[in-house]
Scaffold this active site. Structure first.
Site, mmCIF file in Angstrom:
data_model
loop_
_atom_site.group_PDB
_atom_site.id
_atom_site.type_symbol
_atom_site.label_atom_id
_atom_site.label_comp_id
_atom_site.label_asym_id
_atom_site.label_seq_id
_atom_site.Cartn_x
_atom_site.Cartn_y
_atom_site.Cartn_z
ATOM 1 N N ARG A 89 -8.314 -96.215 -18.856
ATOM 2 C CA ARG A 89 -9.691 -97.313 -18.589
ATOM 3 C C ARG A 89 -10.136 -96.814 -16.955
ATOM 4 N NH1 ARG A 89 -10.630 -103.527 -18.852
ATOM 5 N NH2 ARG A 89 -13.290 -103.301 -18.229
ATOM 6 N N ARG A 100 -13.909 -99.826 -23.833
ATOM 7 C CA ARG A 100 -12.781 -99.340 -23.208
ATOM 8 C C ARG A 100 -11.342 -99.486 -24.003
ATOM 9 N NH1 ARG A 100 -13.234 -105.052 -21.545
ATOM 10 N NH2 ARG A 100 -15.591 -104.410 -20.563
ATOM 11 N N ASP A 103 -8.327 -103.912 -22.203
ATOM 12 C CA ASP A 103 -8.689 -104.672 -21.369
ATOM 13 C C ASP A 103 -7.555 -105.692 -21.557
ATOM 14 O OD1 ASP A 103 -10.442 -106.433 -19.913
ATOM 15 O OD2 ASP A 103 -11.040 -107.469 -21.425
ATOM 16 N N ASP A 105 -6.842 -109.513 -19.904
ATOM 17 C CA ASP A 105 -7.265 -110.730 -19.387
ATOM 18 C C ASP A 105 -6.171 -111.673 -19.044
ATOM 19 O OD1 ASP A 105 -9.801 -109.592 -19.047
ATOM 20 O OD2 ASP A 105 -10.566 -110.720 -20.655
HETATM 21 P P1 ATP Z 1 -14.801 -110.792 -19.277
HETATM 22 O O1 ATP Z 1 -14.001 -111.515 -17.763
HETATM 23 O O2 ATP Z 1 -16.016 -111.399 -19.368
HETATM 24 O O3 ATP Z 1 -13.973 -110.974 -20.253
HETATM 25 P P2 ATP Z 1 -14.260 -108.013 -18.723
HETATM 26 O O4 ATP Z 1 -12.843 -108.291 -19.073
HETATM 27 O O5 ATP Z 1 -14.905 -107.036 -19.165
HETATM 28 O O6 ATP Z 1 -15.138 -109.429 -18.816
HETATM 29 P P3 ATP Z 1 -13.469 -106.636 -16.388
HETATM 30 O O7 ATP Z 1 -14.635 -105.351 -16.234
HETATM 31 O O8 ATP Z 1 -12.337 -106.098 -17.247
HETATM 32 O O9 ATP Z 1 -14.449 -107.647 -17.091
HETATM 33 O O10 ATP Z 1 -12.769 -107.199 -15.236
HETATM 34 C C1 ATP Z 1 -13.978 -107.747 -14.008
HETATM 35 C C2 ATP Z 1 -13.100 -108.192 -12.828
HETATM 36 O O11 ATP Z 1 -12.799 -109.563 -13.472
HETATM 37 C C3 ATP Z 1 -11.868 -107.799 -12.485
HETATM 38 O O12 ATP Z 1 -11.990 -106.850 -11.597
HETATM 39 C C4 ATP Z 1 -11.072 -108.955 -11.965
HETATM 40 O O13 ATP Z 1 -10.772 -109.194 -10.640
HETATM 41 C C5 ATP Z 1 -11.798 -110.162 -12.438
HETATM 42 N N1 ATP Z 1 -10.946 -111.295 -13.023
HETATM 43 C C6 ATP Z 1 -11.524 -112.424 -12.620
HETATM 44 N N2 ATP Z 1 -10.671 -113.485 -13.400
HETATM 45 C C7 ATP Z 1 -9.666 -112.592 -14.055
HETATM 46 C C8 ATP Z 1 -8.992 -112.758 -15.151
HETATM 47 N N3 ATP Z 1 -8.415 -114.288 -15.465
HETATM 48 N N4 ATP Z 1 -8.463 -111.904 -15.712
HETATM 49 C C9 ATP Z 1 -8.624 -110.712 -15.464
HETATM 50 N N5 ATP Z 1 -9.482 -110.230 -14.669
HETATM 51 C C10 ATP Z 1 -10.200 -111.337 -13.951
HETATM 52 CA CA CA Z 2 -12.303 -109.357 -21.238
HETATM 53 CA CA CA Z 3 -10.901 -107.757 -18.111
#
Ligand code: ATP
Ligand code: CA
Ligand code: CA
Length: 166
Positions: A89, A100, A103, A105
Site C-alpha cells: 500500500r 488499495r 486497508d 482500520d
Molecule cells: P476510512 O477511515 O473512511 O475507512 P480510509 O481507510 O481509506 O478511510 P486511510 O487513507 O486508510 O483511510 O487512512 C487515513 C488516516 O485515518 C490514517 O492515516 C489514520 O491516521 C487515520 N485514522 C483515524 N482513525 C483511524 C482508525 N480507527 N483506524 C485506522 N486509521 C485511522
Molecule cells: Ca477504511
Molecule cells: Ca484505513
C-alpha cells in the site's frame, strides 16, 4: 491465555487490488507473527462493490478480526500501517478512498474512546457500512455501537432494510 494488561481489539480488513484473498491472509499472518498481538478469531470474507472514492474501482473483499494486544492504540495503528505498507500500500499516492492492496482500520480498542489527530476509535464510519457490520456481526453480533446505540446485529438489519436488502 491472556497476557497481563492485554486489550481486546477489533480490526476491519479490506482489499481491492491484486490477489485480494492473499493480501488479507498475509495481513493475518503478519499480525499473528507480531509478539505483542494474538489473533483470537476471524470472520468469513465478504465481497462488495467499492463505496465512495473514484468510480470504476474493483470490488472489495472485506473481513473483520478480533485480537488481543499489549500494544497501546497508537502503537497498534503504527503496526497496522506497517503491515499495509509491507503489502504494497502506498497511501501517499492514492486518492481518498482509492483502490488499495490492504486497508486495516481499528474499529474498537477495548471499550476506549479515542479522539486524537490521527486516530478516532471506535471507527467513526463503521455504523454506516454494511461491509464492516456484516463481518463484525459474524464475530460480535451483540456489540453495542456508540452512535446508534444499537447492537451490531440490529444496526446491520436496519441498514439492510434501508438499502432494500433482506
Ligand atoms: P476510512 O477511515 O473512511 O475507512 P480510509 O481507510 O481509506 O478511510 P486511510 O487513507 O486508510 O483511510 O487512512 C487515513 C488516516 O485515518 C490514517 O492515516 C489514520 O491516521 C487515520 N485514522 C483515524 N482513525 C483511524 C482508525 N480507527 N483506524 C485506522 N486509521 C485511522
Ligand atoms: Ca477504511
Ligand atoms: Ca484505513
Amino acid at each position: 491465555m491472556s497476557a497481563p494488561g492485554a486489550v481486546r481489539v477489533l480490526v476491519a480488513l479490506g482489499s481491492n487490488l491484486g490477489d485480494r484473498r492473499a493480501n488479507l491472509e498475509a495481513a493475518l499472518a503478519r499480525l499473528s507473527a507480531a509478539p505483542a498481538f494474538r489473533l483470537v478469531s476471524v470472520s468469513p470474507w465478504i465481497e462488495s462493490a467499492a463505496e465512495g472514492g473514484p468510480a470504476g474501482q474493483p470490488d472489495y473483499l472485506n473481513g473483520c478480526l478480533e485480537g488481543e494486544t499489549t500494544l497501546g492504540p497508537h502503537e497498534l495503528l503504527a503496526l497496522l500501517q506497517d503491515i499495509e505498507a509491507g503489502l504494497g500500500r502506498r497511501r501517499e499516492l492514492e486518492p481518498r478512498h482509492g483502490a488499495r492492496t490492504l486497508d486495516l482500520d481499528l474499529l474498537f480498542y477495548g471499550e476506549e474512546t479515542i479522539e486524537a489527530e490521527r486516530l478516532t476509535v471506535p471507527h467513526p464510519r463503521l455504523e454506516e457500512r454494511l461491509f464492516v457490520l456484516e463481518p463484525l456481526c459474524a464475530l460480535q453480533p451483540e456489540r453495542l455501537l456508540p452512535r446508534s446505540r444499537k447492537t451490531a446485529r440490529e444496526r446491520l438489519q436496519e441498514l439492510r432494510s434501508r438499502s432494500g436488502q433482506r
